[in-house]
Design an enzyme around this catalytic site. Sequence first.
Site, short mmCIF file in Angstrom:
data_model
loop_
_atom_site.label_atom_id
_atom_site.label_comp_id
_atom_site.label_asym_id
_atom_site.label_seq_id
_atom_site.Cartn_x
_atom_site.Cartn_y
_atom_site.Cartn_z
N ASP A 267 9.35 3.07 -1.07
CA ASP A 267 8.36 3.69 -0.18
C ASP A 267 8.75 3.32 1.25
O ASP A 267 8.44 2.24 1.73
CB ASP A 267 6.96 3.18 -0.52
CG ASP A 267 5.90 3.76 0.41
OD1 ASP A 267 6.26 4.45 1.37
OD2 ASP A 267 4.70 3.51 0.17
N TYR B 281 0.86 -1.19 0.00
CA TYR B 281 0.00 0.00 0.00
C TYR B 281 0.89 1.23 0.00
O TYR B 281 1.82 1.34 0.79
CB TYR B 281 -0.89 -0.01 1.24
CG TYR B 281 -1.75 1.22 1.40
CD1 TYR B 281 -2.83 1.45 0.56
CD2 TYR B 281 -1.49 2.15 2.40
CE1 TYR B 281 -3.63 2.58 0.71
CE2 TYR B 281 -2.28 3.28 2.56
CZ TYR B 281 -3.35 3.49 1.71
OH TYR B 281 -4.14 4.60 1.86
N LYS C 81 5.80 9.18 8.85
CA LYS C 81 5.77 8.58 10.18
C LYS C 81 6.81 9.18 11.12
O LYS C 81 6.60 10.22 11.71
CB LYS C 81 5.95 7.06 10.09
CG LYS C 81 5.04 6.37 9.09
CD LYS C 81 3.59 6.35 9.50
CE LYS C 81 2.76 5.52 8.55
NZ LYS C 81 1.33 5.59 8.80
#
Length: 426
Positions: A237, A142, A265
């Site tokens: 990613d 994702y 994050k």
Amino acid sequence: MIKSDQLFQQAQQHIPGGVNSPVRAFKGVGGTPIFFERGEGPYLFDADGKRYIDYVASWGPMILGHNAPSVISAVEKQLKNGLGFGAPTEIEIRMANKVCELVPSMDLVRMVSSGTEATMSAIRLARGFTGRDKIVKFEGCYHGHADSLLVKAGSGALTLGEPSSGGVPKALAELTIILTYNDIASVKKVFADIGEQIACIIVEPVAGNMNCIPPVPGFLESLRSVCDQYGSVLIFDEVMTGFRVALGGAQAHYQIKPDLTTLGKVIGGGMPVGAFGGRKEIMQKIAPLGPVYQAGTLSGNPIAMAAGLAMLEQVSKPDFYKILSSKTEQLVNGLRERAQAAKIPFTTNAVGGMFGIFFTEQKAISTFAQVGQCNVERFKQFFHGMLNEGVYLAPSAFEAGFVSSAHSDKEIAATLNAAEKVFKKL
């Protein structure tokens, strides 16, 4: 009625599904989502005051635990100067310097406000740099909810993707080729056939959105090789893995250098932050230097930069990741031992501060198909059993878990004691 039930009923009046992100809805495990009021170290406290040992960590960024004093102090200091200006600030320079210092593949970096924004921008940049339209991603990975990335797999290696969400144009989805994560042969075949049409590969170097799936030996190396051979851009990613599995991210851990990297994050210290960066010749194509447009009013917000810098300073300390990895191994080894004692088919994966748990007879999990064969119903029972014991895990069998530096032997032992009770009841 507990307060979370009451709050969930109220939330559904004006918030779709009662939540502002789908996985919070407990749809994957059943029941009512827990509404939390505060966090402290390795703990979360719900609206009724019940305490939980937290392994979600706000989906990764709370690597120091909740309410870390150094981060809170940095935010409070910055707050006195204002919330944001929509204009350049010195702290943005400090953040860019720090990120480029710690991630050697980055010559230039652009701050954004979310991981989705970072991956969307990186793909646009790769297309602009190469002049190509097609992209390759992997089933189960994702990369945010941008249109090009909400795509499910086709029926064969060269079958272009189909939309996996309403509102995604089929014509756009057809530019996305979906391959099997950790399948080196499928990557080589696709590039042998249409490599000159592929702008980029985007990959989670450690998959974290089909649970925690590390790369098999040679997989990341093969991605680097085919991108070099066909002039495609390799995008890592690392929104989840960046500063989670190692100080320089998964690329440092596996010693593979991508062309572009997306981050999020941890670099926000708990605030909404993302970033993308990489090779100078590629990044110079982004506006205002080049023709690829990307902008954001809140990009480089000084409060978020202060939080992120404080976080990065802490994780840069000697042996931080050695200790964090040791805590994670202590947890997953203990879980496997207790499952085995209870005769429950069970295995785990772990890299750095990330881990995954799987209810399965299989000895090792390395593909999306294997994840889909795991016993989801047993995970649901385990999740709710652990929740009752005061342990908060990701409310989905397809999400990774996270250990923080605030988790001590005490919390890990309490977690394992809870797991032992729950395994015996499964």
